[in-house]
Design a protein around this motif. Structure first.
Motif, mmCIF file in Angstrom:
data_model
loop_
_atom_site.group_PDB
_atom_site.id
_atom_site.type_symbol
_atom_site.label_atom_id
_atom_site.label_comp_id
_atom_site.label_asym_id
_atom_site.label_seq_id
_atom_site.Cartn_x
_atom_site.Cartn_y
_atom_site.Cartn_z
ATOM 1 N N MET A 170 43.584 8.707 2.126
ATOM 2 C CA MET A 170 43.714 7.489 1.317
ATOM 3 C C MET A 170 43.447 6.253 2.169
ATOM 4 O O MET A 170 42.798 5.306 1.708
ATOM 5 C CB MET A 170 45.105 7.412 0.672
ATOM 6 C CG MET A 170 45.344 8.483 -0.397
ATOM 7 S SD MET A 170 44.124 8.501 -1.709
ATOM 8 C CE MET A 170 44.363 6.901 -2.432
ATOM 9 N N ASP A 171 43.905 6.251 3.428
ATOM 10 C CA ASP A 171 43.626 5.130 4.335
ATOM 11 C C ASP A 171 42.127 5.017 4.592
ATOM 12 O O ASP A 171 41.567 3.914 4.604
ATOM 13 C CB ASP A 171 44.380 5.298 5.659
ATOM 14 C CG ASP A 171 45.880 5.150 5.506
ATOM 15 O OD1 ASP A 171 46.324 4.557 4.497
ATOM 16 O OD2 ASP A 171 46.614 5.642 6.393
ATOM 17 N N ILE A 185 39.716 6.000 2.626
ATOM 18 C CA ILE A 185 39.094 5.488 1.394
ATOM 19 C C ILE A 185 39.274 3.976 1.312
ATOM 20 O O ILE A 185 38.336 3.249 0.975
ATOM 21 C CB ILE A 185 39.670 6.202 0.153
ATOM 22 C CG1 ILE A 185 39.183 7.642 0.105
ATOM 23 C CG2 ILE A 185 39.291 5.460 -1.129
ATOM 24 C CD1 ILE A 185 39.845 8.490 -0.968
ATOM 25 N N ASP A 186 40.480 3.498 1.633
ATOM 26 C CA ASP A 186 40.736 2.048 1.622
ATOM 27 C C ASP A 186 39.809 1.316 2.587
ATOM 28 O O ASP A 186 39.231 0.277 2.251
ATOM 29 C CB ASP A 186 42.198 1.749 1.989
ATOM 30 C CG ASP A 186 43.154 1.976 0.838
ATOM 31 O OD1 ASP A 186 42.685 2.078 -0.317
ATOM 32 O OD2 ASP A 186 44.371 2.044 1.110
ATOM 33 N N ILE A 187 39.664 1.848 3.789
ATOM 34 C CA ILE A 187 38.811 1.209 4.801
ATOM 35 C C ILE A 187 37.353 1.190 4.335
ATOM 36 O O ILE A 187 36.673 0.162 4.414
ATOM 37 C CB ILE A 187 38.952 1.927 6.164
ATOM 38 C CG1 ILE A 187 40.344 1.684 6.738
ATOM 39 C CG2 ILE A 187 37.870 1.492 7.137
ATOM 40 C CD1 ILE A 187 40.693 2.552 7.931
ATOM 41 N N LYS A 188 36.887 2.308 3.815
ATOM 42 C CA LYS A 188 35.500 2.373 3.351
ATOM 43 C C LYS A 188 35.259 1.451 2.159
ATOM 44 O O LYS A 188 34.212 0.805 2.079
ATOM 45 C CB LYS A 188 35.132 3.817 3.006
ATOM 46 C CG LYS A 188 34.982 4.667 4.248
ATOM 47 C CD LYS A 188 34.669 6.104 3.929
ATOM 48 C CE LYS A 188 34.598 6.878 5.244
ATOM 49 N NZ LYS A 188 34.381 8.277 5.056
ATOM 50 N N GLU A 189 36.227 1.370 1.254
ATOM 51 C CA GLU A 189 36.075 0.461 0.105
ATOM 52 C C GLU A 189 36.035 -0.995 0.555
ATOM 53 O O GLU A 189 35.264 -1.797 0.032
ATOM 54 C CB GLU A 189 37.204 0.672 -0.909
ATOM 55 C CG GLU A 189 36.982 1.847 -1.816
ATOM 56 C CD GLU A 189 38.062 1.955 -2.885
ATOM 57 O OE1 GLU A 189 39.123 1.296 -2.790
ATOM 58 O OE2 GLU A 189 37.842 2.720 -3.827
ATOM 59 N N SER A 190 36.893 -1.322 1.531
ATOM 60 C CA SER A 190 36.898 -2.708 1.999
ATOM 61 C C SER A 190 35.593 -3.045 2.728
ATOM 62 O O SER A 190 35.072 -4.158 2.609
ATOM 63 C CB SER A 190 38.113 -2.996 2.874
ATOM 64 O OG SER A 190 38.061 -2.245 4.049
ATOM 65 N N LYS A 191 35.023 -2.088 3.476
ATOM 66 C CA LYS A 191 33.731 -2.306 4.128
ATOM 67 C C LYS A 191 32.635 -2.518 3.087
ATOM 68 O O LYS A 191 31.788 -3.404 3.236
ATOM 69 C CB LYS A 191 33.374 -1.113 5.028
ATOM 70 C CG LYS A 191 34.090 -1.096 6.340
ATOM 71 C CD LYS A 191 33.643 0.097 7.162
ATOM 72 C CE LYS A 191 34.396 0.167 8.474
ATOM 73 N NZ LYS A 191 33.981 1.340 9.262
ATOM 74 N N ILE A 192 32.641 -1.697 2.051
ATOM 75 C CA ILE A 192 31.641 -1.825 0.988
ATOM 76 C C ILE A 192 31.786 -3.179 0.296
ATOM 77 O O ILE A 192 30.802 -3.862 0.026
ATOM 78 C CB ILE A 192 31.763 -0.660 -0.027
ATOM 79 C CG1 ILE A 192 31.331 0.646 0.624
ATOM 80 C CG2 ILE A 192 30.940 -0.926 -1.277
ATOM 81 C CD1 ILE A 192 31.616 1.891 -0.194
#
Length: 160
Positions: free
Chosen positions: A142-143, A145-152
């Motif tokens: 989940m962390d 996913i959060d990091i990748k979403e924020s990068k996107i």
């Protein structure tokens, strides 16, 4: 305690009744087999020994009938203790299945929340629980996913 509270406590203990009753039944099966085989062997052996004892000894009929009565009482006691043993095995199976079903249910609920869009879900288990490693992996996922979403999101914001 009223009936509603009793049902609530039972339903909170049986997290997934189908799963838990299946596990308890599987744990009960070897006990039933063991008790049945042991009971049949003991019953046959004792019946043979009593038969030899009663027919070969010069006892009067009252003493012989008393011996047969003792054998019947032993059989009743054996059945009662066997039933008690099987009931204990069944509840032990329910207890063990509860220890497994609880964490699995927590994980299922967490995954359902993620499916519905809640990205803040995290699992917490005691360090001693067997599922703590899986919970750590879930939390790391989940962390990530959060990091990748924020990068996107940052990349789309800078490109816009």
């Amino acid at each position: 305690m009223n009936q509603k509270q009793s049902k609530k406590s039972l339903s909170s203990f049986l997290i997934n009744p189908t799963f838990q009753l299946k596990i308890a039944s599987f744990s009960l099966l070897p006990g039933i087999i063991m008790v049945t085989i042991y009971g049949l062997l003991i019953d046959r052996q004792m019946k043979e020994n009593y038969e030899i004892l009663v027919t070969s000894s010069p006892m009067d009929d009252a003493v012989k009938s008393h011996l047969w009565l003792e054998l019947d009482q032993f059989r009743i006691q054996f059945v009662a203790f066997s039933l008690l043993f099987l009931i204990l095995i069944f509840f032990f199976g329910i207890f063990l299945s509860h220890r497994v079903a609880g964490p699995i249910c927590k994980m299922k609920n967490a995954m359902e929340k993620v499916r519905k869009g809640d990205k803040e879900v995290r699992l917490l288990f005691k360090e001693s629980e067997e599922f703590s490693e899986m919970a750590t992996s879930f939390n790391n996922m989940m962390d990530s996913i959060d990091i990748k979403e924020s990068k996107i999101k940052r990349n789309t914001d800078t490109n816009a």
